[in-house]
Enzyme design. Structure first.
Site, short mmCIF file in Angstrom:
data_model
loop_
_atom_site.label_atom_id
_atom_site.label_comp_id
_atom_site.label_asym_id
_atom_site.label_seq_id
_atom_site.Cartn_x
_atom_site.Cartn_y
_atom_site.Cartn_z
N HIS A 166 0.92 -1.12 0.04
CA HIS A 166 0.13 -0.09 -0.30
C HIS A 166 0.83 1.21 -0.12
O HIS A 166 0.29 2.31 -0.26
CB HIS A 166 -0.97 0.02 1.36
CG HIS A 166 -2.32 0.64 1.18
ND1 HIS A 166 -2.52 1.57 0.06
CD2 HIS A 166 -3.37 0.06 1.75
CE1 HIS A 166 -3.79 1.62 0.20
NE2 HIS A 166 -4.33 0.88 1.07
N GLY A 167 2.02 1.03 0.29
CA GLY A 167 3.15 2.30 0.59
C GLY A 167 3.21 2.99 -0.75
O GLY A 167 3.89 3.85 -0.63
N CYS A 168 2.74 2.58 -1.91
CA CYS A 168 3.04 3.22 -3.11
C CYS A 168 1.80 3.97 -3.74
O CYS A 168 1.83 4.02 -4.91
CB CYS A 168 3.53 2.21 -4.14
SG CYS A 168 2.33 0.78 -4.19
N VAL A 169 1.02 4.49 -2.72
CA VAL A 169 0.01 5.35 -3.06
C VAL A 169 0.42 6.73 -3.84
O VAL A 169 1.23 7.23 -3.38
CB VAL A 169 -1.12 5.65 -2.18
CG1 VAL A 169 -2.27 6.20 -2.67
CG2 VAL A 169 -1.34 4.48 -0.96
N THR B 79 -1.49 3.99 -9.07
CA THR B 79 -1.40 2.63 -8.05
C THR B 79 -2.76 2.38 -8.21
O THR B 79 -3.06 0.88 -8.01
CB THR B 79 -1.35 3.27 -6.87
OG1 THR B 79 -1.91 4.31 -6.40
CG2 THR B 79 0.03 3.49 -6.50
#
Ligand SMILES: Cc1cc2nc3c(=O)[nH]c(=O)nc-3n(C[C@H](O)[C@H](O)[C@H](O)COP(=O)(O)OP(=O)(O)OC[C@H]3O[C@@H](n4cnc5c(N)ncnc54)[C@H](O)[C@@H]3O)c2cc1C
Lengths: 104, 414
Positions: free
Chosen positions: A101-104, B200
Site C-alpha cells: 500500500h506504501g506506493c499510493v 496505483t
C-alpha cells in the site's frame, strides 16, 4: 470478497489474487503461492517472507522494497533476483499479505 | 499555558495552526501556538507544474507565511536541528531551544536526487531535470524552450512521491505543448515508472494508462532505477532506457531532522496511527501532511482533510478523552490532461477512485475520472481558493469524508 481453492484449501483473496486474510496463510500455502508464480522457495526466500510477516504483524502495512532493504537487510538488487521483475508485489503475494500500500 | 509547537509552516502546518486556534477559541481555552519554518516564503507547490511551460514564474507562487497565519500564532524563523522527545524540546540550528507540550511534525517531504547514483552528477540541470523545486522548474523551462526534438523520458524514481499524479500531468502538458510547437512528431516520449501501471489504484491506473497510450507515449513499468548512467536510466534488473532529456521525480524523503531525532521510518516519514495521526512511538507527538507514513496520497487536499479532524482530536487528547474523529485517508487530485481539460480523482484508504460525480457547491458537480473543461477551470481556481480560503482553516462546504463505494473489480494478479 472472492474465495479460491489453493491445494484443496479455501482462502479469501482480493480482486487481484492477494490473500485478504493474512491469518489464513501458512508455510504450505506459501509454497503453493510461490509455485503459482514460478518461484521455488530457498532459505533466503524464507528469510524475506519471515521479515514481511513479522513487520506486517507489527505495523499493519505490507513493507515496501525499500523497507525490506533498509530494515529487513535484504538489498533491493537481491530482492529482484529472488522475486524477479516485481519483487514488491511478488513478496507480498507469497507472504499472504495485502498488495503493498506504501506506493499510493 | 499549554504550548503547541508545529514544525513546518507549509500547507499542513499553516492549516493546522489556524484550525487549532479557532477550535481553542470556541473552547475559551488559550494556548501558545508556535510555527517554526526556515524562511517566510510560502510556496504554492502545485503551481510548479506550470513553470516549465512558461505559464508562471516561481515569484508568482510565493507569499509570506506570516500573512496566512492567524493573529495569535507565533512564527519562529529558523532551521530545525532535532527533537528531544524525552524532554519535550526542539533544538534549532542556531542554538535556540523551544519547549513544547504537544508537537506536530509538518515538515513535508522533498526531492533528493543525491539518493540515486549518477542522478545529481555533471548532467544535473543539463540533460537531467526535475520540476519539484522552483530552481528545477525554471531550469527545465529554459531547456524546453530550446528543445528541437529527440528522446524525452519522464521518470518516477520511487514511490511514494508527493502529488503522485504530477509526473503524469507533466507528461500530458508536455505532449500538448510539443504538439502546439510542431515538435511532437520529432520527439519520442517515454514514461518510466516503478509501478505496474500509470497509477496505483486499478481503475485510475487503467484510465490514465489509456490516456498515455492515446497520446503516443510509451510506458515502461516495473522499472526500479539503479543508476543514471550518462544518457541512460539503468534499472536494478539491468534494463536500460536511453534519453536526450530526462525529467525525473527523485526519491522523496522527509526532513533530515526527523531521522536524526529517531522519529522516522526508512523514508524519514513519521509512523503514525492512520486515524488519529499520533506517533506510534511518542504519545503527544503528531504528524500531518506529507510528513506522515499514512497510506494515502501525499497531497495538499490530504493536509486539508487531516486538519479537519486534527484540532478536535488534539483537544480530546488534552482533556483525557478518546480521539474519535478518525481520518479516513480521503484525498482528491485534479489531473491536468492538456488541451484545457482535467480529470478529478477522489479516494480514501478503502475507497477506490471511480467514475461518477463529485458534489461541489457554487461551481457545481464535477465529473470524476473524466476529462472535462470544468475540471480544468476548477483546478485553475484552486490557487485562489488555496490562499483565500483553504489556508485559513475555515470550514469549506466540500465533503471531508472519503466516498463510500464498492471496491473495483479487476483481474490480473502479480
Ligand atoms: C509539482 C507539484 C505539484 C503538486 N500538485 C498538487 C495538486 O495539484 N494538488 C494537491 O493537493 N497537492 C499537490 N502537490 C502536493 C502539495 O504541495 C503537498 O502535498 C503539500 O504542500 C504538503 O504540505 P506539507 O505542509 O506537508 O509540506 P510543505 O508544504 O512542503 O511544508 C513543509 C514545510 O516545512 C519546512 N521545513 C522542512 N524542514 C525544515 C527544517 N529542518 N527547519 C525548518 N523548516 C523546515 C519547509 O520549509 C516547508 O515550508 C504538489 C506538489 C508538487 C511538488
Amino acid at each position: 470478497m472472492p474465495v479460491v481453492q489453493i491445494r484443496e484449501r479455501a482462502v479469501h483473496v482480493d480482486d487481484e489474487g492477494f490473500l485478504s486474510r493474512p491469518e489464513e496463510w501458512d508455510e504450505d500455502l506459501a509454497r503453493a503461492l510461490a509455485e503459482q508464480i514460478g518461484i521455488t522457495l530457498t532459505e533466503r526466500h524464507w528469510e524475506v517472507l519471515r521479515f514481511l510477516r513479522a513487520d506486517y504483524a507489527d505495523r499493519g502495512q505490507t513493507p515496501t522494497t525499500r523497507r525490506v532493504d533498509v530494515v529487513g537487510g535484504v538489498p533491493v538488487k537481491e530482492q529482484f533476483a529472488l522475486f524477479p521483475r516485481k519483487p514488491g508485489r511478488k513478496m507480498a503475494y507469497v507472504a499472504g499479505l495485502p498488495k503493498p500500500h506504501g506506493c499510493v | 499555558m499549554k504550548h503547541l509547537l508545529i514544525l513546518g509552516g507549509g500547507t499542513a502546518g499553516t492549516m493546522v495552526a489556524n484550525r487549532v486556534l479557532h477550535r481553542l477559541r470556541v473552547e475559551r481555552d488559550f494556548w501558545r501556538v508556535t510555527v517554526v519554518d526556515r524562511d517566510d516564503r510560502h510556496l504554492y507547490q502545485p503551481g510548479l507544474l506550470t513553470v516549465p511551460f512558461g505559464a508562471a514564474t516561481p515569484e508568482q507562487l510565493v507569499r509570506s507565511r506570516r500573512r496566512y497565519l492567524e493573529p495569535g500564532v507565533e512564527l519562529v524563523l529558523g532551521e530545525v536541528e532535532g527533537v528531544d522527545t524525552a524532554r519535550g524540546r526542539v533544538h534549532l540550528e542556531d542554538g535556540r531551544v523551544l519547549p513544547y507540550d504537544y508537537l506536530v511534525v509538518a515538515s513535508g517531504t522533498s526531492p533528493r536526487p543525491d539518493q540515486t547514483p549518477g542522478m545529481a552528477g555533471d548532467q544535473w540541470r543539463r540533460r537531467v531535470h526535475e520540476f519539484y523545486t522552483p530552481d528545477g522548474a525554471v531550469a527545465l523551462h529554459r531547456r524546453l524552450e530550446r528543445w528541437l526534438g529527440g528522446r524525452i523520458v519522464v521518470h518516477v524514481t520511487e514511490m511514494p512521491i508527493k502529488c503522485p499524479v504530477a509526473p503524469l500531468e507533466f507528461t500530458f502538458l508536455l505532449d500538448d505543448a510539443l504538439r502546439r510547437r510542431g515538435l511532437r512528431a520529432g520527439t519520442e516520449l517515454t514514461y518510466v515508472t516503478p509501478l505496474d501501471g500509470a497509477f496505483t489504484r486499478p481503475v485510475a491506473r487503467d484510465r490514465l494508462g489509456g490516456m498515455l497510450e492515446a497520446r503516443g507515449v510509451q510506458v515502461r513499468t516495473d522499472f526500479l532505477v539503479d543508476r543514471v548512467d550518462d544518457r541512460r536510466l539503468v534499472s536494478v534488473d539491468d534494463r536500460e532506457v536511453p534519453f536526450d532529456l530526462l525529467v525525473t521525480v527523485p526519491v522523496n524523503l522527509g526532513a533530515d531532522f526527523v531521522a536524526r531525532s529517531g522519529l522516522g521510518d526508512e523514508l524519514q516519514d513519521v509512523p503514525v496511527d492512520p486515524g488519529t495521526l499520533m506517533s506510534r512511538a511518542h504519545p503527544g507527538v503528531f504528524a500531518v501532511g506529507d510528513a506522515t507514513d499514512v497510506p494515502t496520497s501525499k497531497a495538499g487536499s490530504v493536509a486539508h482533510f487531516e486538519a479537519d479532524v486534527f484540532a478536535d482530536n488534539l483537544v480530546s487528547y488534552d482533556r483525557g478523552r478518546p480521539m474519535t474523529r478518525l481520518y479516513d485517508g480521503h484525498a482528491n487530485c485534479f489531473v491536468e490532461s492538456g488541451r484545457g481539460r482535467a480529470l478529478l480523482l477522489d479516494f480514501g484508504y478503502d475507497a477506490e477512485p471511480l467514475p461518477g460525480r463529485y458534489p461541489l457547491p457554487v461551481i457545481g458537480p464535477l465529473s470524476l475520472l473524466a476529462e472535462t473543461r470544468a475540471n480544468h477551470w476548477a483546478k485553475a481556481a484552486t490557487q485562489r481558493l488555496y490562499w483565500n480560503v483553504l489556508l485559513h482553516g475555515r470550514p469549506v462546504p466540500i465533503p471531508s469524508r472519503a466516498p463510500r463505494r464498492e471496491p473495483a473489480a479487476t483481474g490480473a494478479a502479480v
